[in-house]
Design a protein around this motif. Structure first.
Motif, mmCIF file in Angstrom:
data_model
loop_
_atom_site.group_PDB
_atom_site.id
_atom_site.type_symbol
_atom_site.label_atom_id
_atom_site.label_comp_id
_atom_site.label_asym_id
_atom_site.label_seq_id
_atom_site.Cartn_x
_atom_site.Cartn_y
_atom_site.Cartn_z
ATOM 1 N N CYS A 131 0.822 -1.213 0.000
ATOM 2 C CA CYS A 131 0.000 0.000 0.000
ATOM 3 C C CYS A 131 0.854 1.260 0.000
ATOM 4 O O CYS A 131 0.391 2.329 -0.402
ATOM 5 N N CYS A 132 2.107 1.143 0.429
ATOM 6 C CA CYS A 132 3.029 2.287 0.448
ATOM 7 C C CYS A 132 3.993 2.259 -0.734
ATOM 8 O O CYS A 132 4.980 3.006 -0.740
ATOM 9 N N GLN A 133 3.712 1.398 -1.704
ATOM 10 C CA GLN A 133 4.556 1.251 -2.891
ATOM 11 C C GLN A 133 6.011 0.979 -2.493
ATOM 12 O O GLN A 133 6.940 1.473 -3.116
ATOM 13 N N HIS A 134 6.154 0.205 -1.415
ATOM 14 C CA HIS A 134 7.444 -0.280 -0.929
ATOM 15 C C HIS A 134 8.353 0.836 -0.408
ATOM 16 O O HIS A 134 9.565 0.643 -0.288
ATOM 17 N N ARG A 135 7.766 1.985 -0.087
ATOM 18 C CA ARG A 135 8.531 3.073 0.541
ATOM 19 C C ARG A 135 8.597 2.796 2.039
ATOM 20 O O ARG A 135 7.575 2.856 2.734
ATOM 21 N N LEU A 136 9.767 2.493 2.540
ATOM 22 C CA LEU A 136 9.911 1.988 3.910
ATOM 23 C C LEU A 136 9.491 2.993 4.971
ATOM 24 O O LEU A 136 8.826 2.637 5.945
ATOM 25 N N GLU A 137 9.880 4.246 4.820
ATOM 26 C CA GLU A 137 9.534 5.230 5.848
ATOM 27 C C GLU A 137 8.027 5.465 5.895
ATOM 28 O O GLU A 137 7.450 5.605 6.982
ATOM 29 N N ASP A 138 7.383 5.511 4.735
ATOM 30 C CA ASP A 138 5.921 5.633 4.706
ATOM 31 C C ASP A 138 5.275 4.409 5.347
ATOM 32 O O ASP A 138 4.276 4.516 6.068
ATOM 33 N N CYS A 139 5.855 3.264 5.079
ATOM 34 C CA CYS A 139 5.331 2.008 5.618
ATOM 35 C C CYS A 139 5.381 2.013 7.148
ATOM 36 O O CYS A 139 4.434 1.578 7.811
ATOM 37 N N LYS A 140 6.463 2.508 7.705
ATOM 38 C CA LYS A 140 6.596 2.565 9.159
ATOM 39 C C LYS A 140 5.498 3.436 9.783
ATOM 40 O O LYS A 140 4.944 3.109 10.840
ATOM 41 N N GLN A 141 5.174 4.546 9.112
ATOM 42 C CA GLN A 141 4.135 5.426 9.637
ATOM 43 C C GLN A 141 2.767 4.755 9.592
ATOM 44 O O GLN A 141 1.961 4.890 10.516
#
Length: 287
Positions: free
Chosen positions: A49-59
């Motif tokens: 759902c975050c297109q594999h963007r790790l920092e967005d994923c953490k949030q």
């Protein structure tokens, strides 16, 4: 169907990297307030759902578990065979429609089957709605997106007076900041003055991107420009079977997930261990 596995996800997702899952696991291990027991399949949903963007994923992970921890009336006691959920399943029909839309998105439909407003509870409705979402994601895993189809026929003033602003805020916040999927659109059909007004209130809590994905249809013809008849049940003028048929399938699917729901309720945030006090739930919803 059985829940999708991480290995199946790797097979169908060329962008999925094992090192990203390991990165998230290491990060979670360094956050004492975050729960143990998060499955790889759930981390994959967050990544997707975050297109594999790790920092967005953490949030998203932070918000997902914080909301679930601070809203036990919605995300607690989620027993598919319990009285509260069973009662709600008797007044609403929920369906994961068997044919995706023309873009490959999952279509989740909801309609009123018993219009008696005395039986309606906003918290119970949200609880069951989110349980259905979870059951669908558990089975299908990552998909291009989700389309939510809401039939307001049978909803009147008696239902609207039972709506709580705080739950409207929670719903908008969850879909925008915590839902582990891509919300493509929410469509409201068979609306009336009261349901349109309620929809307008909820829209106030949506950011611009989410607000642009809310559609109120005055006729089915405008709905068909978004979702073809091939992907809709006959209740919506489509070519599929009835909502009642698919609702029975969903009730069975929820019951098969009973153990999963019980285990999931233990995966919550421990605020006493949060290193830096993040926003409490009230502050999040007041934004």
């Amino acid at each position: 169907m059985s829940p999708i596995t991480a290995e199946e996800e790797f097979f169908k997702n060329s962008n999925l990297k094992r090192e990203n899952i390991e990165h998230l696991r290491y990060w979670i291990s360094k956050q004492p307030h975050l729960p143990n027991g998060i499955r790889d399949e759930q981390l994959i949903l967050f990544l997707h759902c975050c297109q594999h963007r790790l920092e967005d994923c953490k949030q998203v992970i932070e918000t997902y578990y914080t909301i679930r921890t601070h809203s036990p009336e919605i995300f607690g006691n989620r027993d598919p065979k319990g009285e509260e959920v069973q009662r709600n399943l008797s007044i609403f029909e929920f369906a994961n429609l068997p044919k995706r839309d023309q873009h490959g998105n999952v279509v989740m439909a909801v309609r009123v089957s018993d219009p008696d407003a005395n039986k309606f509870s906003h918290s119970a409705a949200l609880k069951t709605y989110f349980m259905v979402q979870d059951a669908i994601m558990l089975e299908t895993g990552t998909v291009p997106g989700y389309v939510f189809l809401l039939d307001a026929k049978g909803c009147g003033l008696g239902h609207i007076t039972k709506l709580k602003i705080s739950y409207m805020k929670l719903y908008a916040e969850y879909l925008q900041e915590a839902f582990p999927g891509n919300v493509v659109a929410t469509h409201l059909v068979n609306s009336n003055y009261f349901t349109k007004a309620a929809f307008a209130v909820m829209k106030r809590f949506c950011n611009t991107d989410m607000a642009d994905k809310l559609f109120v249809h005055t006729s089915m013809d405008t709905l068909y420009s978004h979702i073809s008849k091939d992907s809709l049940p006959k209740d919506f003028g489509g070519k599929l079977d009835s909502m009642a048929t698919y609702h029975k399938v969903m009730v069975e699917q929820l019951e098969l997930c009973t153990g999963w729901f019980k285990d999931e309720e233990a995966i919550r945030v421990d605020e006493s261990k949060r290193p830096v006090k993040a926003k409490c739930m009230g502050e999040i919803l007041d934004n």
